[in-house]
Scaffold this motif. Structure first.
Motif, mmCIF file in Angstrom:
data_model
loop_
_atom_site.group_PDB
_atom_site.id
_atom_site.type_symbol
_atom_site.label_atom_id
_atom_site.label_comp_id
_atom_site.label_asym_id
_atom_site.label_seq_id
_atom_site.Cartn_x
_atom_site.Cartn_y
_atom_site.Cartn_z
ATOM 1 N N VAL A 145 0.852 -1.193 0.000
ATOM 2 C CA VAL A 145 0.000 0.000 0.000
ATOM 3 C C VAL A 145 0.890 1.247 0.000
ATOM 4 O O VAL A 145 0.697 2.171 -0.793
ATOM 5 C CB VAL A 145 -0.950 0.005 1.226
ATOM 6 C CG1 VAL A 145 -1.688 1.337 1.330
ATOM 7 C CG2 VAL A 145 -1.944 -1.145 1.129
ATOM 8 N N LYS A 146 1.912 1.217 0.861
ATOM 9 C CA LYS A 146 2.812 2.362 0.990
ATOM 10 C C LYS A 146 3.527 2.674 -0.339
ATOM 11 O O LYS A 146 3.654 3.821 -0.734
ATOM 12 C CB LYS A 146 3.832 2.062 2.095
ATOM 13 C CG LYS A 146 4.802 3.191 2.362
ATOM 14 C CD LYS A 146 5.741 2.843 3.508
ATOM 15 C CE LYS A 146 6.930 3.789 3.500
ATOM 16 N NZ LYS A 146 8.085 3.207 4.180
ATOM 17 N N HIS A 147 3.995 1.614 -1.005
ATOM 18 C CA HIS A 147 4.777 1.813 -2.229
ATOM 19 C C HIS A 147 3.925 1.726 -3.489
ATOM 20 O O HIS A 147 4.457 1.701 -4.599
ATOM 21 C CB HIS A 147 5.919 0.799 -2.287
ATOM 22 C CG HIS A 147 6.939 0.985 -1.208
ATOM 23 N ND1 HIS A 147 7.867 1.993 -1.231
ATOM 24 C CD2 HIS A 147 7.141 0.317 -0.054
ATOM 25 C CE1 HIS A 147 8.632 1.926 -0.146
ATOM 26 N NE2 HIS A 147 8.199 0.912 0.600
ATOM 27 N N LYS A 148 2.618 1.607 -3.327
ATOM 28 C CA LYS A 148 1.682 1.540 -4.469
ATOM 29 C C LYS A 148 2.056 0.423 -5.447
ATOM 30 O O LYS A 148 2.245 0.639 -6.649
ATOM 31 C CB LYS A 148 1.610 2.893 -5.182
ATOM 32 C CG LYS A 148 1.217 4.033 -4.218
ATOM 33 C CD LYS A 148 0.619 5.196 -4.954
ATOM 34 C CE LYS A 148 0.258 6.340 -4.005
ATOM 35 N NZ LYS A 148 -0.374 5.903 -2.731
ATOM 36 N N ALA A 149 2.138 -0.771 -4.879
ATOM 37 C CA ALA A 149 2.440 -1.952 -5.693
ATOM 38 C C ALA A 149 1.286 -2.948 -5.564
ATOM 39 O O ALA A 149 0.514 -2.886 -4.608
ATOM 40 C CB ALA A 149 3.739 -2.598 -5.208
ATOM 41 N N VAL A 150 1.177 -3.827 -6.554
ATOM 42 C CA VAL A 150 0.111 -4.838 -6.526
ATOM 43 C C VAL A 150 0.691 -6.241 -6.535
ATOM 44 O O VAL A 150 1.818 -6.474 -6.999
ATOM 45 C CB VAL A 150 -0.840 -4.728 -7.738
ATOM 46 C CG1 VAL A 150 -1.807 -3.589 -7.585
ATOM 47 C CG2 VAL A 150 -0.074 -4.654 -9.039
ATOM 48 N N TYR A 151 -0.144 -7.160 -6.033
ATOM 49 C CA TYR A 151 0.213 -8.581 -6.066
ATOM 50 C C TYR A 151 -0.902 -9.330 -6.777
ATOM 51 O O TYR A 151 -2.086 -9.147 -6.457
ATOM 52 C CB TYR A 151 0.400 -9.102 -4.638
ATOM 53 C CG TYR A 151 0.516 -10.607 -4.533
ATOM 54 C CD1 TYR A 151 1.508 -11.292 -5.240
ATOM 55 C CD2 TYR A 151 -0.371 -11.345 -3.751
ATOM 56 C CE1 TYR A 151 1.605 -12.673 -5.167
ATOM 57 C CE2 TYR A 151 -0.267 -12.725 -3.664
ATOM 58 C CZ TYR A 151 0.717 -13.388 -4.374
ATOM 59 O OH TYR A 151 0.814 -14.755 -4.300
ATOM 60 N N LEU A 152 -0.512 -10.136 -7.747
ATOM 61 C CA LEU A 152 -1.475 -10.915 -8.512
ATOM 62 C C LEU A 152 -1.181 -12.402 -8.351
ATOM 63 O O LEU A 152 -0.030 -12.785 -8.108
ATOM 64 C CB LEU A 152 -1.406 -10.570 -10.008
ATOM 65 C CG LEU A 152 -1.630 -9.097 -10.382
ATOM 66 C CD1 LEU A 152 -0.302 -8.374 -10.496
ATOM 67 C CD2 LEU A 152 -2.376 -9.000 -11.698
ATOM 68 N N ALA A 153 -2.226 -13.221 -8.512
ATOM 69 C CA ALA A 153 -2.026 -14.665 -8.475
ATOM 70 C C ALA A 153 -2.270 -15.255 -9.859
ATOM 71 O O ALA A 153 -3.206 -14.860 -10.558
ATOM 72 C CB ALA A 153 -2.986 -15.313 -7.475
ATOM 73 N N ALA A 154 -1.401 -16.186 -10.217
ATOM 74 C CA ALA A 154 -1.678 -17.053 -11.368
ATOM 75 C C ALA A 154 -2.132 -18.380 -10.761
ATOM 76 O O ALA A 154 -1.935 -18.619 -9.567
ATOM 77 C CB ALA A 154 -0.417 -17.229 -12.201
ATOM 78 N N ILE A 155 -2.752 -19.232 -11.558
ATOM 79 C CA ILE A 155 -3.271 -20.487 -11.007
ATOM 80 C C ILE A 155 -2.113 -21.447 -10.757
ATOM 81 O O ILE A 155 -1.417 -21.863 -11.693
ATOM 82 C CB ILE A 155 -4.293 -21.132 -11.959
ATOM 83 C CG1 ILE A 155 -5.515 -20.209 -12.115
ATOM 84 C CG2 ILE A 155 -4.734 -22.513 -11.439
ATOM 85 C CD1 ILE A 155 -6.503 -20.677 -13.159
ATOM 86 N N GLY A 156 -1.916 -21.785 -9.477
ATOM 87 C CA GLY A 156 -0.870 -22.736 -9.125
ATOM 88 C C GLY A 156 -1.165 -24.078 -9.774
ATOM 89 O O GLY A 156 -2.298 -24.547 -9.753
ATOM 90 N N GLY A 173 -14.507 -19.963 -9.286
ATOM 91 C CA GLY A 173 -14.043 -21.306 -8.965
ATOM 92 C C GLY A 173 -14.247 -22.259 -10.142
ATOM 93 O O GLY A 173 -13.365 -23.058 -10.465
ATOM 94 N N ARG A 174 -15.406 -22.160 -10.783
ATOM 95 C CA ARG A 174 -15.683 -23.020 -11.956
ATOM 96 C C ARG A 174 -14.711 -22.703 -13.085
ATOM 97 O O ARG A 174 -14.177 -23.592 -13.736
ATOM 98 C CB ARG A 174 -17.112 -22.799 -12.459
ATOM 99 C CG ARG A 174 -18.171 -23.609 -11.735
ATOM 100 C CD ARG A 174 -19.445 -23.733 -12.561
ATOM 101 N NE ARG A 174 -20.018 -22.443 -12.913
ATOM 102 C CZ ARG A 174 -20.826 -21.729 -12.107
ATOM 103 N NH1 ARG A 174 -21.165 -22.209 -10.928
ATOM 104 N NH2 ARG A 174 -21.294 -20.563 -12.505
ATOM 105 N N GLN A 175 -14.480 -21.404 -13.297
ATOM 106 C CA GLN A 175 -13.550 -21.009 -14.363
ATOM 107 C C GLN A 175 -12.139 -21.542 -14.061
ATOM 108 O O GLN A 175 -11.437 -22.012 -14.949
ATOM 109 C CB GLN A 175 -13.527 -19.482 -14.469
ATOM 110 C CG GLN A 175 -12.720 -18.988 -15.641
ATOM 111 C CD GLN A 175 -12.214 -17.588 -15.413
ATOM 112 O OE1 GLN A 175 -11.360 -17.333 -14.560
ATOM 113 N NE2 GLN A 175 -12.744 -16.650 -16.166
ATOM 114 N N THR A 176 -11.754 -21.477 -12.788
ATOM 115 C CA THR A 176 -10.421 -21.945 -12.387
ATOM 116 C C THR A 176 -10.300 -23.458 -12.609
ATOM 117 O O THR A 176 -9.293 -23.941 -13.125
ATOM 118 C CB THR A 176 -10.168 -21.576 -10.912
ATOM 119 O OG1 THR A 176 -10.268 -20.161 -10.789
ATOM 120 C CG2 THR A 176 -8.798 -22.032 -10.451
ATOM 121 N N LEU A 177 -11.335 -24.200 -12.242
ATOM 122 C CA LEU A 177 -11.315 -25.651 -12.475
ATOM 123 C C LEU A 177 -11.258 -25.949 -13.977
ATOM 124 O O LEU A 177 -10.598 -26.893 -14.410
ATOM 125 C CB LEU A 177 -12.530 -26.310 -11.825
ATOM 126 C CG LEU A 177 -12.432 -26.393 -10.297
ATOM 127 C CD1 LEU A 177 -13.814 -26.590 -9.666
ATOM 128 C CD2 LEU A 177 -11.493 -27.521 -9.871
#
Lengths: 186, 282
Positions: free
Chosen positions: A115-126, B45-49
């Motif tokens: 928040v302080k540094h105005k950065a984002v975190y995203l997830a890809a599907i593990g 969830g469905r899209q992820t599956l």
């Protein structure tokens, strides 16, 4: 919500407009780094040396790809668990790192630093290693080749799918998603 | 006369199983994922599956590993007491199989020497972790599980008080899954080892992951516990990839063993949705 097409490195304005839960498709450049590379980054900074690439405004992807089979840009390339990078990341945010892609939650301290540094975190599907590999059009080792799968690579991606987890306003999609679907006392 | 099994066959089989496991999900895992997609109420969830299933199809079709984490090679060996391994060292033959499988299959080597110091990658994913059991007969059964680190890191052991009972077990597992969140790549399969001693329970929890996904334990009491734990875990709301949803676990498999009057060991092993394992009988 439909996916938003975004070019990496992201502009400050684009990052500020993202909200937790937004799906994105990323085009452009990502730098890879996981545990061993992060240890080296911090060791370099401690020794007063620069990082092997200019991290300002860039996007880091926490991945150690499998070896590229002949004729392919990359082997499987899904995200690794991001939490292990939490202790190194504040130093990188101070240098201007703007976005990170991985899987799994981040520490409270790191979320505050984002928040302080105005950065984002995203997830890809593990575990979607093959699917994500096909979004990688070029991959080039730019630092620490001796680390093998943990070397730093510069990736060029097209339509790389991800979900915004932590936005610059402090929201956390893992908490929101869980809250929405939890039943009973959990 | 003992039946002879030439050592080269073991190396070849291990190499092949490592490659195949990393490219093709077992049919029961694919079926469980499809069923989860039908049952999941969360659209994301469905899209992820859907993407997880698409990943499995792409891996098999394009020859790219299912996951970049091609895992620790875990080998379960069931060796018939009337068989004879001929022509070399059994454990060296297994390691050679892993070495070839990972090198020839473009699989990521993920094993480091010196776990708490230099952590240098061995470069060929050896050594594998091998569990050997001697069984009646003259066959040799090899099960290769390629186990990713994200899920393995969430494993737990609790030496519960015997009074904890089924509710205590379910509570401990639900807590472990809640704390793991999205890290172990849900929807997960949970292996529970209940009873025995600390190390016996851990091994049972791992072997439980080799069972056909979702097939209940033949003992009705154990099957009921599996249902109870699954329902508690799927109330957590974590969902596929941790993005929120009903399906946090595809299945809970429990195995039990008698234990000391003072003890109730409970081991929990997490398997990610990319539940890769492959078997061969020689």
């Amino acid at each position: 919500m439909s996916a938003l097409r975004l070019r990496s490195p992201f502009s400050a304005a684009a990052v500020a407009s993202l909200r937790a839960g937004q799906e994105v498709l990323i085009d452009g450049v990502l730098y890879t780094a996981r545990d061993a590379a992060h240890r080296r980054f911090v060791a370099a900074l401690d020794a007063g040396q620069p990082l092997p690439f200019d991290i300002r405004g860039q996007t880091l992807y926490y991945v150690g790809p499998s070896p590229a089979p002949p004729g392919r840009a990359s082997g499987a390339a899904g995200p690794t668990t991001s939490g292990r990078m939490d202790i190194y990341t504040p130093r990188l945010l101070e240098l201007g790192l703007r976005a990170m892609i991985g899987k799994g939650g981040r520490s409270k301290e790191l979320r505050e630093a984002m928040v302080k540094h105005k950065a984002v975190y995203l997830a890809a599907i593990g575990g979607a290693g093959a699917l994500l590999a096909l979004a990688i059009k070029r991959a080039e080792v730019v630092a620490y080749p001796e680390l093998g799968p943990e070397a730093v690579r510069r990736l060029e991606v097209e339509g790389f799918p991800a979900l915004v987890i932590n936005d610059t306003h402090g929201a956390d999609w893992y908490e929101e998603g869980r809250g929405r679907w939890r039943r009973g006392g959990g | 006369m003992a039946r002879e099994i030439p050592i080269a066959r073991i190396t070849e089989a291990v190499a092949r199983l490592c490659r195949e496991a990393n490219l093709q999900l077992p049919p029961d895992v694919l079926e469980a994922l499809s069923q989860a997609q039908r049952q999941e109420e969360s659209p994301l969830g469905r899209q992820t599956l859907g993407r997880i299933l698409e990943n499995a199809a792409l891996a098999a079709q394009e020859g790219i590993p299912l996951c970049q984490d091609c895992g620790t090679a875990l080998i379960f060996l069931e060796m018939g007491q009337d068989s004879h391994i001929a022509g070399g060292d059994l454990h060296e033959a297994i390691q050679e199989g892993v070495r070839r499988g990972y090198r020839d299959g473009y699989l990521r080597p993920s094993i480091v020497r010196q776990p708490f110091t230099a952590r240098r990658n061995t470069g060929d994913n050896t050594p594998a972790v091998v569990h050997t059991e001697v069984v009646p007969g003259e066959g040799l059964k090899l099960s290769v599980m390629t186990k990713g680190g994200g899920a393995e890191n969430k494993g737990r052991l609790a030496m519960l008080s015997p009074g904890a009972g089924a509710q205590g077990i379910a509570g401990f597992v639900a807590q472990a899954v809640a704390e793991a969140g999205s890290d172990p790549c849900p929807p997960v399969i949970l292996g529970l080892g209940i009873g025995g001693t600390a190390e016996k329970a851990m091994l049972l929890s791992k072997k439980a992951l080799l069972r056909r996904v979702g097939e209940p334990h033949p003992d009705p009491e154990v099957a009921e516990l599996e249902r109870l734990v699954l329902s508690r875990v799927n109330d957590l709301g974590i969902g596929p990839a941790g993005f929120g949803g009903r399906i946090t676990a595809l299945a809970v498999h429990a195995e039990t063993f008698p234990c000391h009057i003072a003890s109730l060991p409970l081991a929990v092993s997490f398997q990610c949705h990319s539940a890769r394992h492959r078997e061969a009988s020689l």
